[in-house]
Design an enzyme around this catalytic site. Sequence first.
Site, short mmCIF file in Angstrom:
data_model
loop_
_atom_site.label_atom_id
_atom_site.label_comp_id
_atom_site.label_asym_id
_atom_site.label_seq_id
_atom_site.Cartn_x
_atom_site.Cartn_y
_atom_site.Cartn_z
N GLY A 1 5.96 4.54 1.16
CA GLY A 1 5.96 3.32 1.96
C GLY A 1 4.80 3.33 2.94
N SER A 2 4.97 2.59 4.02
CA SER A 2 3.87 2.42 4.96
C SER A 2 3.75 3.61 5.91
CB SER A 2 4.11 1.15 5.77
OG SER A 2 5.34 1.29 6.46
N PRO A 3 2.55 3.85 6.44
CA PRO A 3 2.40 4.91 7.44
C PRO A 3 3.31 4.71 8.66
CG PRO A 3 0.25 4.18 6.65
CD PRO A 3 1.27 3.25 6.06
N ARG A 4 3.56 3.44 9.02
CA ARG A 4 4.44 3.17 10.18
C ARG A 4 5.84 3.73 9.94
NH1 ARG A 4 8.35 -0.35 11.65
NH2 ARG A 4 8.33 -1.39 9.63
N VAL A 5 6.42 3.41 8.80
CA VAL A 5 7.77 3.90 8.52
C VAL A 5 7.73 5.41 8.18
CG1 VAL A 5 9.86 3.58 7.14
CG2 VAL A 5 8.51 1.59 7.80
N GLU B 1 4.38 9.60 0.80
CA GLU B 1 3.38 8.90 -0.02
C GLU B 1 3.10 7.58 0.69
OE1 GLU B 1 1.87 9.78 -2.94
OE2 GLU B 1 2.85 11.73 -3.05
N CYS C 1 -0.69 0.47 -3.69
CA CYS C 1 -1.11 1.37 -2.61
C CYS C 1 -2.54 1.87 -2.79
CB CYS C 1 -0.16 2.56 -2.53
SG CYS C 1 0.00 3.42 -4.09
#
Length: 471
Positions: free
Chosen positions: A189-193, A211, A245
Amino acid sequence: MTEDIKETFRKQRSHQPVVKLSIVEERIEKLKRLREALIARTPELKKAIYADYRKSPTEVDLTEVYPCIVEINHAIRNLKSWMAPARVSTPRSLFGTRSEVRYEPKGVVLIIGPWNYPFSLVINPLVSAIAAGNCAIIKPSELTQNTSRFLKDFVGKLFKDKEVAVFEGDVSVTTALLTLPFDHIFFTGSPRVGKIVMEAASKNLSSVTLELGGKSPVIIDESADLAKAADRLTVAKFINAGQTCVAPDYIYVHEKMQGELVTQLKAAIANRYGSNPEDRRKNPDYCRVINSRNFSRLSQVLDESVKAGAKIEIGGERNESERYISPTVLTNVTVESPIMREEIFGPLLPVLTYRSLEDVYRYLRAQGEEKPLALYIFSEDRGRTEELLLNTTAGGTCVNQAILHLANPNLPFGGTGHSGVGSYHGVFGFRAFSHERAVLRQGRIDTFKMLYPPYTDKVVKMIERVTRYLS
Ligand code: NAD
């Protein structure tokens, strides 16, 4: 729901010792069952993904079914050698011993998936988790509800939930899962999560594979074949409508080649997706943006970038009710442009120019820990390609190609810095879900006991002699 989750986790914990002892043939049998079910139920999967974001059934074959089959086949062929204890050499100081690395399952693992390849990005890690002998709980994305529902049924019919279970739901479900002491958490998922997941994992000291994403640049040097580059980049960018991605996020091209590159990109888009806006909108091979939040985000960044001076060379058409954004190429973009602020994750492709590759290196280094998940090089000059590889970094790279590195199961797939922690695919996935247990066996001759206390003069002299011998 929380009680259900806890109960399933408890069941998996108590069943794990059985799964741990499964032999290679049993694990291969599970992988074969998974492959058969996938082939038999592909039509249902295609319907579910189409209902989620109008993705072409053929593209589902190419990007969801095919990668899983490749991963399963590769694991089946190699599992025996992956599982075998690996002998390691013995230093002179340990004469009389033998050592090996044994691969044990991590135990009970959590796999959290994103929406953009909602099936393969949870099933591929599951293949590695099963190969390594783990129990697993899967949490698919809530944004692709039809596919998540299909996944729950698909996995439910293949495995008892004491071995593999699926929990659907929103952030509250992920949050509940993240409180449990999993032996490993595999997050895409996203770097934030990703940061939220890593923080939660730290409370239980769970290991993680993250990832993540970020901006993946393309660098085109003066020797590149622009027609080939444009065609390959067009497909790599606009497959899944840019929601990949490792999609090329932006292109850096030498300033004197920009005109020709744009001409070639326009030709490639016309060739692959339709020669006019209406044909492109009606093209059944081109999917939609996942939801209205992402549609507005992309629309806004496009408008802001144009306001800041970017020029739309092709595309720019939008239809909010359909969540359609046409394949779009922008020029006159600088590193300060709004579109360069964060990962685009949609069908907008900005082209930036450089005078010297030093400018590109400087910009990439200035991104610090925000290292790209992928970086693509287009060049016909081997020396220059090597220079580009040495002066940049990324999770993975293709030379004169884009995206395809993730299709080779002999390559690790993962990021670096903000684009991820750890990797998977093939043996790298097997190892991500395994604990490497160090085993040393003492043989009959025990030379070490000459160095044991009490440290009499004789022992001290022996230790000095050994130290001299070894140094
Ligand atoms: P996301 O991070 O928003 O969501 C991923 C998962 O996390 C979902 O299952 C979601 O339910 C869960 N989640 C969301 N918010 C959460 C929170 N606050 N707490 C706990 N869990 C939460 O990502 P996405 O929008 O589904 O996917 C897009 C991102 O994923 C992009 O950045 C893309 O680059 C990246 N991505 C990376 C890879 C890779 O292999 N490296 C593959 C696909 C996507």
